[in-house]
Design a protein around this motif. Structure first.
Motif, PDB file in Angstrom:
ATOM      1  N   LEU A 213      45.662  56.055  55.038  1.00 30.10           N
ATOM      2  CA  LEU A 213      47.025  56.122  55.553  1.00 30.10           C
ATOM      3  C   LEU A 213      47.103  56.826  56.900  1.00 30.10           C
ATOM      4  N   ASP A 214      45.992  57.419  57.313  1.00 28.76           N
ATOM      5  CA  ASP A 214      45.957  58.058  58.623  1.00 28.76           C
ATOM      6  C   ASP A 214      44.580  57.832  59.235  1.00 28.76           C
ATOM      7  N   GLU A 215      44.449  58.134  60.519  1.00 25.95           N
ATOM      8  CA  GLU A 215      43.203  57.855  61.214  1.00 25.95           C
ATOM      9  C   GLU A 215      42.053  58.702  60.691  1.00 25.95           C
ATOM     10  N   GLU A 216      42.335  59.903  60.213  1.00 22.87           N
ATOM     11  CA  GLU A 216      41.281  60.791  59.744  1.00 22.87           C
ATOM     12  C   GLU A 216      40.852  60.489  58.306  1.00 22.87           C
ATOM     13  N   GLY A 217      41.582  59.671  57.594  1.00 24.64           N
ATOM     14  CA  GLY A 217      41.229  59.360  56.215  1.00 24.64           C
ATOM     15  C   GLY A 217      41.567  60.466  55.235  1.00 24.64           C
ATOM     16  N   VAL A 218      42.430  61.398  55.638  1.00 20.60           N
ATOM     17  CA  VAL A 218      42.822  62.480  54.736  1.00 20.60           C
ATOM     18  C   VAL A 218      43.676  61.921  53.593  1.00 20.60           C
ATOM     19  N   TRP A 219      44.581  61.012  53.927  1.00 19.03           N
ATOM     20  CA  TRP A 219      45.427  60.362  52.929  1.00 19.03           C
ATOM     21  C   TRP A 219      44.996  58.908  52.764  1.00 19.03           C
ATOM     22  N   SER A 220      44.937  58.453  51.547  1.00 17.31           N
ATOM     23  CA  SER A 220      44.635  57.047  51.283  1.00 17.31           C
ATOM     24  C   SER A 220      45.377  56.611  50.027  1.00 17.31           C
ATOM     25  N   TYR A 221      45.496  55.314  49.861  1.00 14.68           N
ATOM     26  CA  TYR A 221      46.269  54.794  48.741  1.00 14.68           C
ATOM     27  C   TYR A 221      45.516  53.653  48.066  1.00 14.68           C
ATOM     28  N   ARG A 222      45.960  53.318  46.852  1.00 12.53           N
ATOM     29  CA  ARG A 222      45.504  52.110  46.174  1.00 12.53           C
ATOM     30  C   ARG A 222      46.657  51.579  45.329  1.00 12.53           C
ATOM     31  N   LEU A 223      46.821  50.287  45.346  1.00  9.36           N
ATOM     32  CA  LEU A 223      47.884  49.646  44.593  1.00  9.36           C
ATOM     33  C   LEU A 223      47.287  48.437  43.885  1.00  9.36           C
ATOM     34  N   THR A 224      47.296  48.474  42.555  1.00  9.26           N
ATOM     35  CA  THR A 224      46.693  47.420  41.753  1.00  9.26           C
ATOM     36  C   THR A 224      47.753  46.869  40.808  1.00  9.26           C
ATOM     37  N   GLY A 225      47.814  45.552  40.694  1.00 17.84           N
ATOM     38  CA  GLY A 225      48.811  44.953  39.817  1.00 17.84           C
ATOM     39  C   GLY A 225      48.341  43.627  39.261  1.00 17.84           C
ATOM     40  N   LEU A 226      48.997  43.212  38.164  1.00 17.95           N
ATOM     41  CA  LEU A 226      48.575  41.986  37.486  1.00 17.95           C
ATOM     42  C   LEU A 226      49.701  41.458  36.619  1.00 17.95           C
ATOM     43  N   LEU A 227      49.849  40.138  36.607  1.00 15.89           N
ATOM     44  CA  LEU A 227      50.713  39.426  35.659  1.00 15.89           C
ATOM     45  C   LEU A 227      49.857  38.379  34.964  1.00 15.89           C
ATOM     46  N   ARG A 228      49.944  38.317  33.634  1.00 14.59           N
ATOM     47  CA  ARG A 228      49.097  37.392  32.874  1.00 14.59           C
ATOM     48  C   ARG A 228      49.897  36.773  31.744  1.00 14.59           C
ATOM     49  N   GLU A 229      49.634  35.517  31.484  1.00 14.58           N
ATOM     50  CA  GLU A 229      50.234  34.827  30.340  1.00 14.58           C
ATOM     51  C   GLU A 229      49.216  33.835  29.790  1.00 14.58           C
ATOM     52  N   ALA A 230      49.045  33.827  28.478  1.00 14.38           N
ATOM     53  CA  ALA A 230      48.085  32.916  27.861  1.00 14.38           C
ATOM     54  C   ALA A 230      48.409  32.756  26.387  1.00 14.38           C
ATOM     55  N   ASP A 231      48.135  31.577  25.865  1.00  8.23           N
ATOM     56  CA  ASP A 231      48.265  31.351  24.430  1.00  8.23           C
ATOM     57  C   ASP A 231      47.079  31.950  23.711  1.00  8.23           C
ATOM     58  N   ALA A 232      47.322  32.512  22.524  1.00 14.70           N
ATOM     59  CA  ALA A 232      46.226  32.936  21.665  1.00 14.70           C
ATOM     60  C   ALA A 232      45.598  31.699  21.039  1.00 14.70           C
ATOM     61  N   GLN A 233      44.425  31.853  20.433  1.00 11.51           N
ATOM     62  CA  GLN A 233      43.808  30.698  19.808  1.00 11.51           C
ATOM     63  C   GLN A 233      44.585  30.261  18.575  1.00 11.51           C
ATOM     64  N   ALA A 234      45.340  31.175  17.950  1.00  9.25           N
ATOM     65  CA  ALA A 234      46.216  30.805  16.843  1.00  9.25           C
ATOM     66  C   ALA A 234      47.512  30.214  17.396  1.00  9.25           C
ATOM     67  N   GLU A 235      48.037  29.210  16.732  1.00  8.08           N
ATOM     68  CA  GLU A 235      49.269  28.574  17.172  1.00  8.08           C
ATOM     69  C   GLU A 235      50.432  29.566  17.199  1.00  8.08           C
ATOM     70  N   HIS A 236      51.424  29.250  18.044  1.00  7.69           N
ATOM     71  CA  HIS A 236      52.709  29.953  18.081  1.00  7.69           C
ATOM     72  C   HIS A 236      52.601  31.407  18.572  1.00  7.69           C
ATOM     73  N   ILE A 237      51.500  31.772  19.214  1.00  9.45           N
ATOM     74  CA  ILE A 237      51.367  33.124  19.762  1.00  9.45           C
ATOM     75  C   ILE A 237      51.067  32.997  21.252  1.00  9.45           C
ATOM     76  N   THR A 238      51.926  33.574  22.070  1.00 12.76           N
ATOM     77  CA  THR A 238      51.705  33.653  23.512  1.00 12.76           C
ATOM     78  C   THR A 238      51.685  35.117  23.912  1.00 12.76           C
ATOM     79  N   ASN A 239      50.618  35.539  24.544  1.00 14.65           N
ATOM     80  CA  ASN A 239      50.476  36.925  24.998  1.00 14.65           C
ATOM     81  C   ASN A 239      50.810  37.021  26.482  1.00 14.65           C
ATOM     82  N   ARG A 240      51.602  38.042  26.808  1.00 11.52           N
ATOM     83  CA  ARG A 240      51.970  38.279  28.207  1.00 11.52           C
ATOM     84  C   ARG A 240      51.703  39.733  28.541  1.00 11.52           C
ATOM     85  N   ARG A 241      51.256  39.973  29.762  1.00  7.64           N
ATOM     86  CA  ARG A 241      50.956  41.339  30.197  1.00  7.64           C
ATOM     87  C   ARG A 241      51.453  41.566  31.612  1.00  7.64           C
ATOM     88  N   GLN A 242      52.075  42.735  31.804  1.00  8.92           N
ATOM     89  CA  GLN A 242      52.432  43.229  33.133  1.00  8.92           C
ATOM     90  C   GLN A 242      51.685  44.538  33.347  1.00  8.92           C
TER      91      GLN A 242
END
Length: 806
Positions: free
Chosen positions: A301-330
């Motif tokens: 965040l600055d030229e000297e590298g004293v401050w730095s950041y990280r931002l990680t994110g994910l959205l996921r959606e998938a059916d389970a192998q069993a019918e009628h189950i959909t898993n979602r994750r934020q």
């Protein structure tokens, strides 16, 4: 020669470090000892390296991580420069000189810490602004490849693996990215001693065994501290995309972590901010309607590298192998680091995760393990009801990891985290047979919320007494949690035909629930520990002890509060041969409180784990590899059994012994290999329920795996990566009576990836990859826990991934 100008220390930094250190001493967590001054000769001790040529900043980062040094670098000095790499055995100063050969740069040794400088023609030094590279813990820095050489889980001191007298495996970030696991359990499929698929491909929680003992839900560590409440009826499933690495310590380990399962500990290391730019956007799609979008952004965040950041994110959606189950994750994880000098780092870590969906609930053995008159059940068989089934698990956490090095002797660390949980679920599952294919079912409803506060404060002293080098660690940790939850269990009136299921009918329930509870539970653990790692010539000794006080209070039982206290110990020794061989032996203990009372009203004692282990590790000179062989004998004592007429006995015992082999190696430039084998003989050695001599369910005696991948190094196909792996899991018993067995299985996984800039320079940073799990779609049962508790393994699952990095 002009000296580099140190970065200014703020008043806040000084105040914080003094307050934390004074608080630790006041708590008595570390006794004051007369210490000799640390020996700066560590930089003159030779170590083997196998670092390939590459960009100078990446090569230096890897060298600093393996050498265990702090290296300050100006990114402008290394920009556009390459290093010839390093192969062989070198002291730190000599190794740095060879790495910097021909770059016009040199490293200044400033009291054991190193600063990169640009030398002018007249021999004077031209200094740029200093940016801090790496983290305080080198094992929290990105690994280059599959072979990790250091870990914090086995000692809390970021020790070399070859000097750690116990079994530790590390799944690096590169392995995670190559194999694309969607859960922590899946990431451990190629790790010895771990049965990672005992409940099939569940995405809402991780269920796994280590050395024959199941790990309790939520007992994983996050950056060295607890992350989830034990006994909470919600589920925890940490996101692998947010991890830098996964460390596995096998065997009893209460000396470092207090209350724990005897099989081992899993430490999840969060992604940390980097001082150099890191930007990635990812799109992913696959069968079972799999869709995912993710991003990972980090920079100074600055030229000297004293401050730095990280931002990680994910959205996921998938059916389970069993019918009628959909898993979602934020998933969303922001982090920010403050590094005012090479001696100080404070990183704030936040995380939010919401998971919806449900389990693929167990099926009967008749129709899965065994054939029936109706045939076998399909893998997508669903035993629930869409009008009732639902699940939501939500977790929010905020904390920090802090480290300050006062001088060549003293280092202070503190890891702190506050987490909040919420869960709401209802699911139908099979209870038992009526007249197969008809089965009875029950509905389990759960709702609750809770919070957990954890803090671990450590002081480390590196010093010498005569010829003995010491790394002395003293610490104080504290966990405090509280949750409120309700649970109802009701039986369904209608019979369920498992071969002709109806999933949306209205159901009737018995008017009175079979079980109902509504309570508040408070948990706390306080522990103090002391450990010394001693080095004398080629010998390394580890001695440690810990005392814990635990409290469990629940307002719907009598007595409401149960308290336990326990001392645990560990000891180990390693001998380091010059050729890279390191035989070792160790002893360690664990404990886990047991809630309840015997018939006479006396409180149940904690279950105890005791482990003896011998082995050998081999870190060959000349190339990047680590091989380990371990033999262990682990006993879990004081297990509780419930006998007829309300009799409760605590005399049961289970013994687990075995052999584990692991190989991780960069065989040649671009060629990586992972191999493992496990022999695990687990037996109930004492029991009053008729199971003495039996093997616990879902425990295979043999497991093996092999993975290899190769990246083409030149020519028209340069950058093309091909990988394949196979996993074998032996047969296991399906119930505690050992009345039937589940067959062994073998599956094949595969990887294909290619950087698209090889086709068009305008596509620089774009990579397309294809992953397949169970490539040949083998149909198998992962495990059973009784005759209606069987779960299928993962079917063929294919993911296509498009990554863009800049």
């Amino acid at each position: 020669m002009p000296q580099s100008t140190p970065l200014p220390r703020t008043r806040l930094t000084v105040a914080v470090r003094h307050a934390l250190f004074a608080g630790l001493l006041a708590a008595g967590a570390l006794p004051l000892l007369p210490l000799a001054q640390a020996q700066p000769a560590a930089s003159q001790q030779a170590r083997s390296y196998a670092i390939p040529a590459g960009n100078l900043d990446q090569v230096l980062n890897r060298f600093a991580s393996e050498a265990g040094i702090l290296l300050s670098v100006d990114a402008q000095l290394t920009a556009g420069k390459r290093s010839p790499g390093l192969n062989g055995s070198y002291a730190v100063d000599e190794g740095l000189a060879r790495l910097l050969s021909g770059t016009g740069l040199r490293a200044l040794n400033a009291g054991g810490n190193y600063v990169l400088e640009a030398a002018t023609g007249d021999g004077t030094v031209e200094l740029g602004a200093t940016s801090i590279q790496g983290q305080a813990y080198s094992s929290a820095s990105p690994d280059d490849g599959y072979v990790a050489k250091r870990a914090s889980v086995g000692s809390k001191t970021d020790a070399p693996l070859i000097e750690t007298p116990t079994s530790v495996s590390v799944v690096t970030r590169e392995q995670i990215e190559a194999q694309q696991p969607k859960t922590v359990a899946q990431a451990l499929r190629y790790t010895p001693g771990v049965n990672a698929e005992l409940a099939g491909p569940q995405f809402v929680t991780d269920q796994l065994m280590i050395r024959g003992f199941q790990m309790g839900t939520g007992r994983m560590l996050r950056d060295g501290t607890r992350t989830f409440l034990p006994d909470f009826l919600g589920w925890d499933a940490p996101e692998p995309y947010g991890l830098e690495r996964i460390e596995v310590l096998r065997g009893a380990s209460s000396v470092l972590y207090g209350v724990s399962d005897p099989g081992g500990q899993i430490n999840l290391v969060s992604k940390r901010p980097t001082a150099e730019p890191l930007h990635q956007v990812q799109l992913q799609a696959g069968n079972l309607d799999y869709r995912q979008g993710a991003f990972d952004l980090s920079d100074a965040l600055d030229e000297e590298g004293v401050w730095s950041y990280r931002l990680t994110g994910l959205l996921r959606e998938a059916d389970a192998q069993a019918e009628h189950i959909t898993n979602r994750r934020q998933y969303f994880a922001p982090a920010i680091s403050f590094r005012p000098s090479e001696n100080t780092e404070l990183t704030l870590l936040a995380e939010y995760q919401k998971q919806t969906g449900n389990f693929a609930n167990p099926l009967p053995a008749a129709g899965t393990v065994f054939g029936t008159a109706q045939g076998r059940l399909d893998r997508d068989t669903y035993v629930g009801n869409t009008n009732y089934d639902h699940m939501t698990n939500e977790k929010t956490s905020l904390g920090y990891v802090f480290e300050h090095r006062f001088d060549e002797v003293w280092t202070l660390r503190q890891n702190l985290r506050y987490s909040y949980y919420r869960q709401d679920s209802a699911e139908l599952a099979i209870f038992g047979p009526i007249a197969p294919p008809l089965y009875s079912r029950y509905l389990q409803e759960r709702e609750g919320d809770g919070r957990l506060f954890t803090v671990d404060t450590q002081a480390q002293a590196d010093f010498a007494t005569g010829d003995v080098q010491h790394t002395l660690l003293g610490g104080f940790d504290y966990n405090n949690g509280k949750f409120d939850q309700t649970q109802d269990l009701s039986f369904v009136g209608e019979a369920f035909d498992i071969f002709a299921p109806v999933h949306d009918e209205s159901l009737t329930f018995f008017p009175v629930p079979a079980f109902s509870s509504d309570y508040t539970q408070k948990l706390s653990q306080t522990g103090v520990y002391l450990q010394d790692q001693l080095k004398l010539d080629s010998w390394v000794f580890v001695l440690g002890g810990r005392y814990d006080w635990t409290s469990d209070q629940r307002d719907d039982r009598a007595p409401q509060t149960q308290k336990d206290e326990r001392f645990t110990a560990r000891a180990g020794v390693v001998y380091l041969f010059d050729n890279g061989l390191a035989p070792y032996a160790s002893y360690s203990e664990s404990f886990l409180p047991t809630i309840g009372n015997t018939l006479d009203g006396s409180q149940l004692e904690p279950t105890i784990g005791k482990q003896y282990e011998i082995g050998v590790k081999y870190e060959p000179t000349g190339y990047n590899a680590l091989y380990t062989l371990a033999a262990f004998d682990l006993t879990r004592e004081n297990l509780t059994e419930f006998l007829p007429l309300g009799v409760v006995r605590q005399d049961a015992e289970v013994r687990s012994k075995g052999i584990e082999l692991e190989a991780k190696a960069e065989i040649a430039q671009g060629l990586n290999l992972i191999g493992s084998y496990t022999w695990n003989d687990v037996e109930v050695t004492e029991s009053d329920t008729g199971t003495e001599g039996n093997t616990p369910f879902r425990v295979p005696e043999h497991m093996a795996s092999l993975w290899a991948d190769y990246t083409v190094q030149g020519g028209a196909l340069s950058g093309l990566r091909l990988g394949a792996g196979t996993r074998y899991v032996g047969s296991s018993y399906g119930d505690s009576a050992n009345s039937f067995k589940v067959d062994s299985y073998s599956v094949v996984d595969a990887l294909l990836s290619y950087p698209l800039d090889q086709l068009d320079a305008s596509l620089a940073g774009v990579e397309l990859s294809l992953n397949a799990v169970n490539l040949f779609d083998d149909d198998y049962v992962a495990g059973c826990f009784n005759d209606v508790g069987c779960q299928y393994g993962q079917p063929r699952t294919v993911y296509a991934t498009l990554d863009y990095s800049w």
